[in-house]
Design a protein around this motif. Structure first.
Motif, PDB file in Angstrom:
ATOM      1  N   ASP A 396       0.852  -1.186   0.000  1.00 58.92           N
ATOM      2  CA  ASP A 396       0.000   0.000   0.000  1.00 58.92           C
ATOM      3  C   ASP A 396       0.882   1.228   0.000  1.00 58.92           C
ATOM      4  O   ASP A 396       2.035   1.189   0.466  1.00 58.92           O
ATOM      5  N   GLU A 397       0.353   2.329  -0.497  1.00 57.28           N
ATOM      6  CA  GLU A 397       1.089   3.583  -0.428  1.00 57.28           C
ATOM      7  C   GLU A 397       1.215   4.035   1.027  1.00 57.28           C
ATOM      8  O   GLU A 397       0.230   4.077   1.756  1.00 57.28           O
ATOM      9  N   THR A 398       2.425   4.348   1.413  1.00 53.93           N
ATOM     10  CA  THR A 398       2.703   4.806   2.765  1.00 53.93           C
ATOM     11  C   THR A 398       3.145   6.263   2.714  1.00 53.93           C
ATOM     12  O   THR A 398       4.076   6.608   1.983  1.00 53.93           O
ATOM     13  N   THR A 399       2.459   7.105   3.474  1.00 52.12           N
ATOM     14  CA  THR A 399       2.774   8.529   3.532  1.00 52.12           C
ATOM     15  C   THR A 399       3.674   8.798   4.734  1.00 52.12           C
ATOM     16  O   THR A 399       3.343   8.407   5.851  1.00 52.12           O
ATOM     17  N   VAL A 400       4.793   9.437   4.501  1.00 50.79           N
ATOM     18  CA  VAL A 400       5.728   9.760   5.583  1.00 50.79           C
ATOM     19  C   VAL A 400       6.032  11.252   5.554  1.00 50.79           C
ATOM     20  O   VAL A 400       6.423  11.787   4.511  1.00 50.79           O
ATOM     21  N   THR A 401       5.838  11.902   6.675  1.00 50.05           N
ATOM     22  CA  THR A 401       6.293  13.285   6.865  1.00 50.05           C
ATOM     23  C   THR A 401       7.476  13.251   7.816  1.00 50.05           C
ATOM     24  O   THR A 401       7.386  12.675   8.907  1.00 50.05           O
ATOM     25  N   LEU A 402       8.580  13.831   7.401  1.00 49.41           N
ATOM     26  CA  LEU A 402       9.784  13.856   8.230  1.00 49.41           C
ATOM     27  C   LEU A 402      10.185  15.308   8.468  1.00 49.41           C
ATOM     28  O   LEU A 402      10.185  16.124   7.536  1.00 49.41           O
ATOM     29  N   VAL A 403      10.524  15.622   9.716  1.00 53.85           N
ATOM     30  CA  VAL A 403      10.880  16.985  10.117  1.00 53.85           C
ATOM     31  C   VAL A 403      12.289  16.972  10.702  1.00 53.85           C
ATOM     32  O   VAL A 403      12.626  16.092  11.509  1.00 53.85           O
ATOM     33  N   ALA A 404      13.109  17.941  10.298  1.00 53.10           N
ATOM     34  CA  ALA A 404      14.471  18.034  10.816  1.00 53.10           C
ATOM     35  C   ALA A 404      14.836  19.490  11.044  1.00 53.10           C
ATOM     36  O   ALA A 404      14.156  20.410  10.574  1.00 53.10           O
ATOM     37  N   ASP A 405      15.935  19.692  11.765  1.00 48.02           N
ATOM     38  CA  ASP A 405      16.486  21.028  11.964  1.00 48.02           C
ATOM     39  C   ASP A 405      17.418  21.339  10.793  1.00 48.02           C
ATOM     40  O   ASP A 405      18.336  20.564  10.492  1.00 48.02           O
ATOM     41  N   ARG A 406      17.183  22.465  10.131  1.00 49.41           N
ATOM     42  CA  ARG A 406      17.905  22.777   8.902  1.00 49.41           C
ATOM     43  C   ARG A 406      19.426  22.864   9.123  1.00 49.41           C
ATOM     44  O   ARG A 406      20.220  22.360   8.316  1.00 49.41           O
ATOM     45  N   SER A 407      19.859  23.508  10.186  1.00 48.09           N
ATOM     46  CA  SER A 407      21.290  23.770  10.360  1.00 48.09           C
ATOM     47  C   SER A 407      22.079  22.553  10.820  1.00 48.09           C
ATOM     48  O   SER A 407      23.221  22.348  10.417  1.00 48.09           O
ATOM     49  N   THR A 408      21.487  21.734  11.671  1.00 46.38           N
ATOM     50  CA  THR A 408      22.210  20.575  12.209  1.00 46.38           C
ATOM     51  C   THR A 408      21.842  19.266  11.523  1.00 46.38           C
ATOM     52  O   THR A 408      22.564  18.279  11.639  1.00 46.38           O
ATOM     53  N   GLY A 409      20.689  19.234  10.861  1.00 50.60           N
ATOM     54  CA  GLY A 409      20.218  18.004  10.248  1.00 50.60           C
ATOM     55  C   GLY A 409      19.569  17.041  11.224  1.00 50.60           C
ATOM     56  O   GLY A 409      19.132  15.947  10.835  1.00 50.60           O
ATOM     57  N   ARG A 410      19.467  17.423  12.488  1.00 52.21           N
ATOM     58  CA  ARG A 410      18.899  16.520  13.499  1.00 52.21           C
ATOM     59  C   ARG A 410      17.434  16.223  13.206  1.00 52.21           C
ATOM     60  O   ARG A 410      16.653  17.119  12.877  1.00 52.21           O
ATOM     61  N   VAL A 411      17.061  14.954  13.331  1.00 49.77           N
ATOM     62  CA  VAL A 411      15.668  14.549  13.163  1.00 49.77           C
ATOM     63  C   VAL A 411      14.860  15.061  14.351  1.00 49.77           C
ATOM     64  O   VAL A 411      15.193  14.794  15.509  1.00 49.77           O
ATOM     65  N   LEU A 412      13.795  15.807  14.069  1.00 54.44           N
ATOM     66  CA  LEU A 412      12.954  16.388  15.124  1.00 54.44           C
ATOM     67  C   LEU A 412      11.640  15.656  15.313  1.00 54.44           C
ATOM     68  O   LEU A 412      11.074  15.672  16.407  1.00 54.44           O
ATOM     69  N   GLY A 413      11.126  15.046  14.246  1.00 53.16           N
ATOM     70  CA  GLY A 413       9.840  14.381  14.373  1.00 53.16           C
ATOM     71  C   GLY A 413       9.399  13.790  13.058  1.00 53.16           C
ATOM     72  O   GLY A 413      10.056  13.949  12.013  1.00 53.16           O
ATOM     73  N   GLY A 414       8.267  13.121  13.109  1.00 53.38           N
ATOM     74  CA  GLY A 414       7.730  12.540  11.889  1.00 53.38           C
ATOM     75  C   GLY A 414       6.354  11.958  12.114  1.00 53.38           C
ATOM     76  O   GLY A 414       5.898  11.790  13.252  1.00 53.38           O
TER      77      GLY A 414
END
Length: 473
Positions: A396-414
């Motif tokens: 099935d199609e899986t929708t993923v939203t990924l959020v990160a901090d622009r300057s450090t690249g750290r993953v913030l959420g999803g």
């Protein structure tokens, strides 16, 4: 001279986890006061009892009073702690019309949270908050024709029989309004459709499941619509209309006749026993705690839905009432009080919910404004990818939203949504957040691949690849 006992207020997830762990590690006495009759039950399973997936109400119980006694716990049900005196280290308890004081060496406040009702009249017949086993039992009875009601559905627990009988005697509804498009609202929409009810779901904000983000909320709404639910987003309900029984809801100048209303607009922490003390409160009015569950009062701890915790992304205190965090924090406090200091752990808001066939998951910071307020420069991407190899059936199609901090690249959420094992994929992101991984490090994770389970590039890795081009770290 014998030491005063460890006293726990609340006999559900955090309270009994603490008491059980304490007794395994200590030979001291522990007393648990529970104001109700039910203990240690699965709040999250209540919509599935109403739906009929769970056959008996008592199937939702995790621990019985007999089990508690076998563990050496002095459990006292129908005992309400009405006040705490930190200076004297006593609690005042009411039971059977009497009042007495109980001394403690340490105290844990594990009183949970209660459903909020907003401006709505919940005394009308046919209006329910699905928060507690008696509420779930009453709603189930209300949905069943009186000549078909099966009392075996209740099991042998301490159910409020008069409330059940009252609702079972009423004609079941043909149409229901659900106020609130969060966890309870979405799960109850599925339950009520399964019971043959025409469902209208009202959400004040512009999309369902606000903590999951817009992409997941819209996918959930589309699927609910496919299943026959009428979804009203951006539509606050103004009033419940009725005399003795719910007759309609008013919204946007409209009047919709209904025979049932479910209110799912949130919860509030049960801090009443600490009223009149100097206990500090934090976000959401929850009791402020440190890394070990200690409050600002001497020898007083708090855990579960009544307490704050450290947010895994921001490091700030947060109030995120969820089941695992309550059990985990209670267990940690039990160890600490027994002599083994144990942190309660942080919270990332990891949560999953099922909207009929669509699974939804979320973790960390998914809202740009919240991320900015925490000092980050958030950037996000939403992708859609297959859940299995394209040639293998069942994907099935899986929708993923990924959020990160622009300057450090750290993953913030999803956030994730899909019909094929989508929700469990959120655990990968939860682990990435706890480990403070960057998007590049997430992309390099060696996730398992086989055609029945995942494509070569798992949807989470696809999201990381796409987002990676927009971050500096």
């Amino acid at each position: 001279m014998a030491r005063d006992p460890f006293v726990v207020i609340g006999g559900d997830a955090a309270g009994l986890s603490a008491a059980s762990k304490f007794r395994r590690e200590s030979d001291r006495d522990v007393v648990v006061f529970e104001r109700g009759r039910w203990i240690s039950y699965a709040h999250c399973g209540e919509p599935y009892f109403v739906k009929g997936t769970v056959e008996r109400l008592t199937d939702l119980l995790s621990l019985s009073p007999e089990d508690a006694a076998d563990r050496g716990i002095d459990l006292r049900r129908s005992h309400e702690v009405v006040s705490v005196s930190p200076g004297e280290r006593t609690v005042t308890v009411e039971a059977d019309g009497d009042r007495f004081d109980q001394s403690y060496a340490e105290l844990l406040v594990a009183t949970g949270a209660s459903a909020t009702t907003g401006p709505f009249d919940t005394t009308l017949d046919g209006v329910f908050t699905i928060h507690g086993l008696d509420a779930a039992a009453a709603a189930d009875a209300y949905l069943t024709p009186s000549d078909e009601y099966d009392r075996d559905r209740l099991g042998d627990g301490p159910v409020d029989e008069s409330r059940v009988d009252h609702n079972a005697a009423l004609d079941p509804p043909e149409r229901a309004a659900i106020v609130g498009g969060g966890y309870v609202g979405v799960e109850m929409a599925e339950a009520l459709v399964a019971r043959g009810v025409d469902v209208h779901l009202f959400q004040r904000s512009t999309h369902l499941l606000p903590p999951f983000g817009e992409a997941v909320g819209e996918r959930a709404a589309d699927h609910l619509g496919d299943q026959g639910v009428t979804v009203h987003t951006g539509t606050p309900v103004a009033e419940l209309v009725g005399g003795d029984r719910i007759e309609a809801v008013r919204y946007d100048g409209e009047r919709l006749p209904v025979g049932m209303a479910v209110i799912g607009v949130g919860v509030t922490p049960n801090t009443a026993p600490l009223s009149g003390t100097d206990a500090a409160l934090g976000p959401g009015g929850a009791v402020r705690t440190d890394a070990y569950g200690r409050t600002t009062l001497p020898a007083v701890y708090a855990a579960g839905d009544v307490a704050t915790a450290r947010h895994a992304v921001t490091g700030a205190e947060a109030w995120v009432p969820l089941g695992l965090t309550a059990n985990r924090a209670g267990r940690a406090v039990g160890s600490t009080v027994a002599g083994d200091p144990t942190p309660v752990g942080g919270v990332a808001g990891t949560a999953v919910v099922k909207a009929f066939d669509v699974e939804c998951g979320r973790v960390g910071l998914t809202d740009a404004e919240a991320a900015e307020n925490a000092g980050f420069d958030p950037v996000s991407e939403t992708i859609t990818a297959g859940s299995r190899s394209g040639y293998y059936p069942g994907g099935d199609e899986t929708t993923v939203t990924l959020v990160a901090d622009r300057s450090t690249g750290r993953v913030l959420g999803g956030a994730i949504a899909g019909r094929d094992r989508a929700a469990i994929r959120i655990d990968t992101l939860a682990t990435a957040i706890e480990a403070e991984l960057t998007v590049a490090e997430l992309e390099r994770l060696d996730l398992a691949y086989a055609p029945p389970f995942s494509p070569v590039w798992d949807p989470v890795l696809v999201a990381a690849k796409v987002l990676g081009g927009r971050v500096d770290g």
